[in-house]
Design a protein around this motif. Structure first.
Motif, mmCIF file in Angstrom:
data_model
loop_
_atom_site.group_PDB
_atom_site.id
_atom_site.type_symbol
_atom_site.label_atom_id
_atom_site.label_comp_id
_atom_site.label_asym_id
_atom_site.label_seq_id
_atom_site.Cartn_x
_atom_site.Cartn_y
_atom_site.Cartn_z
ATOM 1 N N PHE A 3 1.134 -0.749 -0.265
ATOM 2 C CA PHE A 3 0.269 -0.022 -0.575
ATOM 3 C C PHE A 3 1.300 0.908 -0.021
ATOM 4 O O PHE A 3 0.652 2.397 0.261
ATOM 5 C CB PHE A 3 -0.938 0.079 1.329
ATOM 6 C CG PHE A 3 -0.834 0.219 2.678
ATOM 7 C CD1 PHE A 3 -1.027 2.175 2.786
ATOM 8 C CD2 PHE A 3 0.762 -0.399 3.449
ATOM 9 C CE1 PHE A 3 0.104 1.939 4.162
ATOM 10 C CE2 PHE A 3 0.889 -0.002 4.388
ATOM 11 C CZ PHE A 3 1.238 1.345 4.649
ATOM 12 N N LYS A 21 -1.522 4.185 0.692
ATOM 13 C CA LYS A 21 -2.353 4.647 -0.911
ATOM 14 C C LYS A 21 -3.566 3.910 0.032
ATOM 15 O O LYS A 21 -3.267 2.565 0.793
ATOM 16 C CB LYS A 21 -1.875 3.787 -1.975
ATOM 17 C CG LYS A 21 -1.327 4.423 -2.162
ATOM 18 C CD LYS A 21 -0.555 2.916 -4.189
ATOM 19 C CE LYS A 21 0.320 4.268 -4.878
ATOM 20 N NZ LYS A 21 0.454 3.293 -5.523
ATOM 21 N N ASP A 22 -4.846 4.157 0.147
ATOM 22 C CA ASP A 22 -6.213 3.821 0.552
ATOM 23 C C ASP A 22 -6.015 4.148 1.744
ATOM 24 O O ASP A 22 -6.799 4.157 2.138
ATOM 25 C CB ASP A 22 -6.119 2.257 -0.074
ATOM 26 C CG ASP A 22 -7.774 2.011 0.801
ATOM 27 O OD1 ASP A 22 -8.648 2.447 0.313
ATOM 28 O OD2 ASP A 22 -7.674 1.126 1.148
ATOM 29 N N ARG A 23 -5.604 3.141 3.044
ATOM 30 C CA ARG A 23 -5.705 3.471 4.484
ATOM 31 C C ARG A 23 -4.892 2.692 5.292
ATOM 32 O O ARG A 23 -4.084 1.762 4.528
ATOM 33 C CB ARG A 23 -7.289 2.731 4.706
ATOM 34 C CG ARG A 23 -7.450 1.351 4.358
ATOM 35 C CD ARG A 23 -8.431 0.815 4.223
ATOM 36 N NE ARG A 23 -9.186 1.218 3.339
ATOM 37 C CZ ARG A 23 -10.875 1.984 4.103
ATOM 38 N NH1 ARG A 23 -10.847 2.325 4.899
ATOM 39 N NH2 ARG A 23 -10.961 2.007 3.096
#
Length: 115
Positions: A3, A21-23
């Motif tokens: 990520f 990225k994302d969480r």
């Protein structure tokens, strides 16, 4: 699949950039901490974490940021900067007290230039 994307920038000093990225959550916070520790062990002194692609930051993600800040701040200087958080992520960082210790910039370039 990671990520996180890692790159380097050259300002007045070399700076490592982590683009998350994302969480950041229980499933991946250890990867963030471990990657930062490995980079530090390999000579990284200054780090910018780009939060522009983060849609969720849990309490364990905040903990990871604090752990990295403490690891990099052995000389009482600020060697961790955050960049590009979405407004609600910025609010989470403000409420949690992270912004008392870690500076936040609107762009990665501004953060890199601040070292």
């Amino acid at each position: 699949m990671s990520f996180m994307q890692i790159s380097q920038a050259q300002g007045r000093v070399p700076v490592t950039i982590f683009v998350l990225k994302d969480r950041v959550n229980l499933g991946n916070f250890a990867e963030l901490e471990d990657t930062a520790k490995q980079a530090y062990d390999n000579g990284m002194l200054d780090l910018v974490i780009d939060l522009s692609q983060i849609v969720s930051l849990t309490s364990i993600g905040i903990r990871a940021i604090v752990v990295i800040h403490k690891m990099l701040s052995t000389d009482n200087e600020k060697h961790l900067k955050l960049a590009n958080p979405m407004p609600y992520i910025r609010e989470i960082l403000d409420v949690s007290g992270v912004t008392q210790y870690v500076e936040i910039y609107n762009t990665v370039n501004d953060a890199v230039a601040s070292f």
